[in-house]
Design an enzyme around this catalytic site. Structure first.
Site, PDB file in Angstrom:
ATOM      1  N   GLU A 119     -43.652  16.138  76.410  1.00 31.24           N
ATOM      2  CA  GLU A 119     -43.638  14.708  75.764  1.00 31.24           C
ATOM      3  C   GLU A 119     -43.978  13.630  76.847  1.00 31.24           C
ATOM      4  OE1 GLU A 119     -41.460  17.016  75.038  1.00 31.24           O
ATOM      5  OE2 GLU A 119     -41.399  17.563  72.946  1.00 31.24           O
TER       6      GLU A 119
ATOM      7  N   HIS B  92     -31.144  16.480  66.640  1.00 31.63           N
ATOM      8  CA  HIS B  92     -32.085  15.968  66.102  1.00 31.63           C
ATOM      9  C   HIS B  92     -31.577  14.902  64.988  1.00 31.63           C
ATOM     10  CE1 HIS B  92     -33.434  19.824  67.421  1.00 31.63           C
ATOM     11  NE2 HIS B  92     -34.767  19.859  66.620  1.00 31.63           N
TER      12      HIS B  92
END
Length: 449
Positions: free
Chosen positions: A185, A254
């Site tokens: 990322e 998440h």
């Protein structure tokens, strides 16, 4: 597991065992005028990406007619099948659910039925889309309009993204404009910011917003600052988007809400979509903006259906939406909590209250014009958010209202937020950490006494 879905998801995200080596040669095109040379190497084993940008006298080809690079993709790996994870309002993720077509997906993927979406009738002009399809339509229209618009992220290419927002775009526009990246990322976010400096308009997708914490250095030190630290020599027209929020038993990592993390970064705009209509409009506006924009999408709203206009439209990045006019109390909310508020509003109306509901949409900066006019009318404010209570959007909004409209308040501002705990996996505990409609009803009753 590196995925925006739950542990029960049939989709595996194991990194492929190969190395990409790719060089983009400068190819002149008619519309774009970006001069750049891009060379990068991917190594999924060690999650590293080396990126070099340098000026040349020719432009990169970003048209759909450019030659496609036939690289190994995650979709071509054995055991990988594209399928939707069906999310229901009355149960958790169902790993045994059969893949459905887009027009067959469950539309009530929130705690209550969408009042705004349900109000649409088939006889009205326009076309019906799910929220993730509206995002895709907005993105596709901008890619067709502007050849400098490109997409990058994990599985955004031929796999179509973890929630299918980019499905079909790689086939239409090629691998140069819809770029699959390794699980790195910080690296591909930095690459996107560098591409924006050269004149491209990248859309960076985080497979899950929680993963973008790994790119926090690039977003804070480069994305938000380079326009200022360069004395205005560079613009950073980049869009950072992806799913977030509390889903259905997705676990703490998440289920993060990063609004509170990113709101303190100077130079960044933040918006949150809540309906297919504003999802498409905000996507188009964010792509056209010369400022870096973070677009927050809630994981439980992707299957929300609404009829949107056939003609082109763009939403303002700095305006709130009046969802329901009222007289007794101003309720400020955004994203998924909009539907919890509207469910509570039905009960409140039956009890004789007249709440005014505003979807703030623009998380930074706040639309203090719309908010202020409402406060001056109702004199009471309730803020409902899914963000954490400490240092969240509600805390900043409370401060802004107090500083600007304190004299118009007849009661202290009340803020309902998620509890300051990691989101539990157990469904019953997960529900307790998030604001529920019954709590909103109680808060309004106490506020209006």
């Amino acid at each position: 597991m590196r995925s925006g879905l739950s542990i029960k998801s049939p989709v595996s995200n194991s990194p492929p065992n190969f190395i990409y080596k790719l060089t983009l040669a400068p190819i002149p095109i008619e519309k774009a005028s970006i001069s750049s040379f891009l060379s990068f190497k991917f190594d999924p084993k060690i999650n590293q990406m080396a990126t070099v940008f340098g000026a040349t006298s020719a432009a990169i080809s970003v048209s759909s007619n450019s030659r496609k690079l036939h690289l190994p993709s995650r979709r071509s790996l054995p055991g990988r099948k594209a399928s939707f994870l069906v999310v229901r309002s009355d149960a958790g993720a169902n790993p045994n659910a059969r893949p459905r077509r887009a027009d067959q997906l469950i539309t009530n993927a929130v705690a209550t039925k969408a009042d705004a979406a349900a109000a649409s009738a088939p006889s009205k002009p326009g076309h019906e889309l799910l929220l993730f399809e509206a995002l895709r339509e907005g993105l596709e229209e901008e890619m067709a309009r502007d050849p400098t618009v490109c997409v990058m992220g994990e599985d955004v290419g031929h796999y179509g993204g973890s929630y299918k927002v980019t499905k079909g775009l790689a086939d239409k526009y090629g691998d140069l404009r819809v770029l699959d990246t390794p699980i790195a990322e910080n690296s591909f976010t930095g690459m996107g910011i560098g591409a924006a400096m050269t004149g491209l308009r990248p859309i960076i997708e985080g497979m899950n917003m929680g993963f973008l914490l790994l790119a926090f250095n690039q977003i804070s030190n480069n994305c938000g600052m380079l326009h200022y630290t360069s004395g205005g020599q560079f613009k950073i027209p980049v869009v950072i988007r992806g799913p977030g929020g509390v889903g259905r038993q997705l676990g703490a990592e998440h289920s993060q809400r990063l609004e509170s993390y990113f709101q303190s970064i100077p130079g960044i705009q933040m918006v949150a979509c809540s309906t297919p209509y504003n999802a498409k409009g905000l996507m188009k506006a964010a792509i056209r903006s010369d400022n870096p924009v973070i677009l927050f999408e809630h994981v439980l709203l992707y299957n929300l259906k609404e009829r949107i206009p056939d003609e082109e439209y763009v939403c303002s990045l700095e305006e709130a939406e009046m969802v329901r006019p009222g007289e007794h109390v101003t309720i400020l909310t955004y994203s998924r909590m909009r539907y919890h508020v509207m469910q509570a509003a039905k009960t409140l109306v039956n009890k004789g209250y007249d709440p005014e509901v505003i979807d703030i949409r623009s998380l930074k900066p706040f639309d203090l014009h719309t908010i202020g006019n409402s406060v001056k009318k109702t004199h009471r404010v309730l803020i409902v958010e899914e963000c954490m209570r400490t240092g969240g959007i509600g805390a900043s909004l409370t401060a802004a209202i107090t500083e600007n409209f304190h004299d118009y308040l007849d009661a202290p501002i009340v803020c309902l937020s998620s509890q300051d705990v990691p989101t539990p996996y157990a469904a019953t505990l997960e529900e307790v950490t998030v604001v529920q409609p019954a709590q909103i009803v109680t808060a309004v009753e106490e506020l209006c006494q």
